[in-house]
Design a protein around this motif. Sequence first.
Motif, PDB file in Angstrom:
ATOM      1  N   ARG A  27       0.832  -1.210   0.000  1.00  0.00           N
ATOM      2  CA  ARG A  27       0.000   0.000   0.000  1.00  0.00           C
ATOM      3  C   ARG A  27       0.861   1.253   0.000  1.00  0.00           C
ATOM      4  O   ARG A  27       0.554   2.238  -0.681  1.00  0.00           O
ATOM      5  CB  ARG A  27      -0.940  -0.041   1.208  1.00  0.00           C
ATOM      6  CG  ARG A  27      -1.789   1.192   1.392  1.00  0.00           C
ATOM      7  CD  ARG A  27      -2.966   0.948   2.351  1.00  0.00           C
ATOM      8  NE  ARG A  27      -2.614   0.074   3.449  1.00  0.00           N
ATOM      9  CZ  ARG A  27      -2.018   0.468   4.584  1.00  0.00           C
ATOM     10  NH1 ARG A  27      -1.672   1.746   4.732  1.00  0.00           N
ATOM     11  NH2 ARG A  27      -1.738  -0.397   5.542  1.00  0.00           N
ATOM     12  N   ARG A  28       1.943   1.251   0.770  1.00  0.00           N
ATOM     13  CA  ARG A  28       2.787   2.442   0.910  1.00  0.00           C
ATOM     14  C   ARG A  28       3.982   2.438  -0.042  1.00  0.00           C
ATOM     15  O   ARG A  28       4.611   3.480  -0.253  1.00  0.00           O
ATOM     16  CB  ARG A  28       3.289   2.551   2.350  1.00  0.00           C
ATOM     17  CG  ARG A  28       2.187   2.850   3.353  1.00  0.00           C
ATOM     18  CD  ARG A  28       2.758   2.956   4.746  1.00  0.00           C
ATOM     19  NE  ARG A  28       1.775   3.391   5.716  1.00  0.00           N
ATOM     20  CZ  ARG A  28       1.481   4.667   5.992  1.00  0.00           C
ATOM     21  NH1 ARG A  28       2.120   5.633   5.330  1.00  0.00           N
ATOM     22  NH2 ARG A  28       0.583   4.977   6.886  1.00  0.00           N
ATOM     23  N   SER A  30       6.829   1.227   0.495  1.00  0.00           N
ATOM     24  CA  SER A  30       8.000   1.637   1.297  1.00  0.00           C
ATOM     25  C   SER A  30       8.093   0.709   2.495  1.00  0.00           C
ATOM     26  O   SER A  30       7.141   0.600   3.274  1.00  0.00           O
ATOM     27  CB  SER A  30       7.852   3.086   1.776  1.00  0.00           C
ATOM     28  OG  SER A  30       8.832   3.395   2.751  1.00  0.00           O
ATOM     29  N   GLU A  33       8.114   3.086   5.723  1.00  0.00           N
ATOM     30  CA  GLU A  33       6.797   3.574   6.154  1.00  0.00           C
ATOM     31  C   GLU A  33       5.926   2.427   6.675  1.00  0.00           C
ATOM     32  O   GLU A  33       5.162   2.595   7.628  1.00  0.00           O
ATOM     33  CB  GLU A  33       6.102   4.289   5.013  1.00  0.00           C
ATOM     34  CG  GLU A  33       6.788   5.590   4.607  1.00  0.00           C
ATOM     35  CD  GLU A  33       6.064   6.301   3.487  1.00  0.00           C
ATOM     36  OE1 GLU A  33       4.924   5.908   3.166  1.00  0.00           O
ATOM     37  OE2 GLU A  33       6.656   7.251   2.919  1.00  0.00           O
ATOM     38  N   ALA A  34       6.030   1.267   6.054  1.00  0.00           N
ATOM     39  CA  ALA A  34       5.287   0.101   6.543  1.00  0.00           C
ATOM     40  C   ALA A  34       5.749  -0.269   7.944  1.00  0.00           C
ATOM     41  O   ALA A  34       4.938  -0.601   8.820  1.00  0.00           O
ATOM     42  CB  ALA A  34       5.470  -1.072   5.592  1.00  0.00           C
ATOM     43  N   GLU A  37       4.298   2.098  10.512  1.00  0.00           N
ATOM     44  CA  GLU A  37       2.875   1.816  10.735  1.00  0.00           C
ATOM     45  C   GLU A  37       2.683   0.611  11.638  1.00  0.00           C
ATOM     46  O   GLU A  37       1.783   0.579  12.488  1.00  0.00           O
ATOM     47  CB  GLU A  37       2.179   1.588   9.391  1.00  0.00           C
ATOM     48  CG  GLU A  37       0.695   1.268   9.503  1.00  0.00           C
ATOM     49  CD  GLU A  37       0.060   1.065   8.139  1.00  0.00           C
ATOM     50  OE1 GLU A  37      -0.726   0.097   8.000  1.00  0.00           O
ATOM     51  OE2 GLU A  37       0.348   1.862   7.213  1.00  0.00           O
TER      52      GLU A  37
END
Length: 340
Positions: A27-28, A30, A33-34, A37
Amino acid sequence: MQDRNVKLPRSQRLPLELLPAFEAAARRLSFTEAGAELFLSQSAVSRQIQQLEAALGTPLFERRHRSLVLTEAGAVMQRAVNDSLERLNDAAARVRTATPMRQVAITCTAGFASLWLIPRLARFTASHPQVDVRISATSEMLDLERSHIDVAVRFVAASVGVGPQLFEEEVQPMCSPALLRDPRRPLKTPADMVHHTLLAVEMPGGEALTVDWEPWFRLMGLEGVQMAQSMRFTQYADAVGAAVAGQGIVIGRLPLLADLVKEGRLVAPFRGAAFSRRGYFVTLSKRAEANADARDFRDWLVAEAEQARAKAAGAAAPAKASTALPRPAARTSRARPRSA
């Protein structure tokens, strides 16, 4: 094609614990970034993706300089994971809404339901908003266990009632104020009723239309009185409605009609009310004894009846005192309930 019913060896099963990292990374686009999260490090996410790719035997991402791109296989997996999550969310929503409401099922006569219970029911539902009340209004003596009924209000002879008594019934004639003021047919004495219409409920077994009047007739010494004409109904509430509309005289049952008297929609033209020797009794089914909502409903009925009895004192104006027939000795036989 592989049979879907064949259980794969554990070594070939999809490692589901790795899918959250894949979904977030896809989804990202990255790993960093994952990881933020999922509260994981970038390297932890990268390792989980590598493990998933090894299990599938194909790369899911193209690792480019400072960017990620889904491979064709990665795009297929992303669609499958998103579809599965949507289906899980839909299923969870259905499960939540499908949770049955707490329910209390009650049986009582139609007259009791429409004239006494329903006008008060909002007070119970306001304090128990999560409870669904189901009313079976019938003059039949339903089998509580077989009919899945929790609470029964039985209208029977006072001498054979079972459970707490809500109230004993008193009866006296009632009519609309307009009918009482009709100069063409005055209602100054009980004998004047011969010029009026009898509003009566048809009784099972071919009993006389005046059977509900008999306690009051005996009190007034009017056995055998014949009124000018009669109007028949299958439900007591309909007979009461005709009386409110000025179409005749109905035998008023207290405290069922106490609110109509208080509102001035019905009046009692003569002094004196007679005990009908019947009463309303509330009982629980065996299965409902463990149902806290059913017990609350029974207790609420008893409390409401106590308040109604207090308010009913003097409600049958102009009569300020009731003259009661002698109460009978206890009997052992069961009395058939009337249609109230």
